[in-house]
Design a protein around this motif. Structure first.
Motif, PDB file in Angstrom:
ATOM      1  N   LYS A  49      13.834  32.235  24.329  1.00 49.07           N
ATOM      2  CA  LYS A  49      13.507  32.962  25.503  1.00 49.07           C
ATOM      3  C   LYS A  49      12.259  32.141  26.148  1.00 49.07           C
ATOM      4  N   LYS A  50      12.348  31.865  27.579  1.00 47.33           N
ATOM      5  CA  LYS A  50      11.075  31.406  28.115  1.00 47.33           C
ATOM      6  C   LYS A  50      11.140  32.022  29.454  1.00 47.33           C
ATOM      7  N   ASP A  93      11.526  35.342  31.413  1.00 47.18           N
ATOM      8  CA  ASP A  93      12.299  36.450  31.418  1.00 47.18           C
ATOM      9  C   ASP A  93      13.824  35.757  31.001  1.00 47.18           C
ATOM     10  N   GLU A  94      13.955  34.633  30.928  1.00 46.11           N
ATOM     11  CA  GLU A  94      15.278  33.925  30.716  1.00 46.11           C
ATOM     12  C   GLU A  94      15.625  33.453  29.248  1.00 46.11           C
ATOM     13  N   TYR A 102      17.613  30.647  26.849  1.00 44.87           N
ATOM     14  CA  TYR A 102      18.289  29.396  27.027  1.00 44.87           C
ATOM     15  C   TYR A 102      19.218  29.114  25.507  1.00 44.87           C
ATOM     16  N   LYS A 151      21.414  27.820  30.450  1.00 42.99           N
ATOM     17  CA  LYS A 151      20.013  28.330  30.649  1.00 42.99           C
ATOM     18  C   LYS A 151      20.342  29.415  32.107  1.00 42.99           C
ATOM     19  N   GLY A 152      19.206  30.432  31.840  1.00 40.73           N
ATOM     20  CA  GLY A 152      19.141  31.122  32.904  1.00 40.73           C
ATOM     21  C   GLY A 152      19.787  32.593  32.598  1.00 40.73           C
ATOM     22  N   TYR A 153      19.924  32.805  31.622  1.00 46.12           N
ATOM     23  CA  TYR A 153      20.653  34.250  31.080  1.00 46.12           C
ATOM     24  C   TYR A 153      19.637  35.248  30.980  1.00 46.12           C
ATOM     25  N   ALA A 154      19.763  36.574  31.412  1.00 46.27           N
ATOM     26  CA  ALA A 154      19.000  37.622  31.465  1.00 46.27           C
ATOM     27  C   ALA A 154      19.126  38.408  30.143  1.00 46.27           C
TER      28      ALA A 154
END
Length: 234
Positions: free
Chosen positions: A115-116, A118-119, A121, A130-133
């Motif tokens: 987790k980076k 709020d997203e 990976y 990448k880019g998942y909530a």
């Protein structure tokens, strides 16, 4: 695993292919009309309350009808596809998911989840997603390694600070110490089964019993196996 589908696998051992039955008879016991918190085990069974209220059996039934998956509801509450074939559920649910623009990736082994900000990976054996909530870990366990089961889900969970309760066998057949059960192997009988632990009756259920060369199986045995298994490990 495909929604309870019956799968035949072949395990290579000493140059001899051994056929392995992965699950059931391919009928797909997809649900039950009696969905209650008490049907779930764990330190906090009420965890499922929200999900059951948001998506009850009546909701599930309407959803299945909307995608053309007609149901066969048995007197005891068990629910199967009307076709009596698991592949019907697989085909219709897969088609619906694709219509909803769901991307289904196969042959991608997830190696790491990070987790980076709020997203989330995900690094797989082939790419980086990448880019998942949100990420749902639904990997199963090590119970059936021949099906690809492993401890990945536990490792991913631990990496985010979760603790893992020690798992134990549940919903399983039971071995017997007897001189007679193997002589009845293959016999199936509807009966009442009582489970006694330390000379006290713990559970009593009715259902199918299947005698095997190692002991007993069938719906009635599966229903009491969780309590029996827990008592044995204690």
């Amino acid at each position: 695993a495909k929604l309870g589908a019956s799968v035949d696998l072949f395990e290579q051992n000493d140059k001899v292919a051994k056929k392995i039955k992965a699950s059931g008879n391919g009928r797909c016991n997809i649900s039950n009309i009696n969905l209650r918190t008490t049907d779930y085990f764990g330190e906090n069974p009420s965890f499922v309350d929200f999900a059951l209220k948001q998506f009850s059996f009546s909701h599930f039934k309407k959803f299945c009808k909307s995608i053309g998956l007609f149901l066969d509801i048995k007197d005891d509450g068990r629910v199967y596809p009307l076709s009596n074939e698991a592949k019907s559920a697989v085909a219709l649910l897969s088609t619906y998911a694709k219509k909803c623009k769901v991307s289904i990736l196969t042959e991608h082994s997830v190696k790491n989840i990070e987790k980076k900000g709020d997203e989330f990976y995900l690094r797989t054996s082939k790419t980086v997603l990448k880019g998942y909530a949100k990420v749902l870990i639904c990997t199963g366990s090590e119970a059936a390694p021949v099906l690809g089961g492993n401890d990945d889900g536990y490792c991913f969970s631990k990496s985010f600070g979760h603790t893992i309760q020690k798992p134990y066998p549940s919903l399983v057949q039971l071995q017997l110490e007897s001189k007679y059960h193997h002589k009845m192997a293959g016999v199936k009988q509807y009966a009442e089964v009582s489970l006694y632990i330390n000379a006290k009756q713990k559970e009593k259920v009715e259902g199918d019993i299947l005698f095997t060369h190692y002991g007993i199986s069938g719906f009635a045995i599966l229903d009491i196996s969780q309590a029996a298994s827990y008592a044995l490990i204690q």
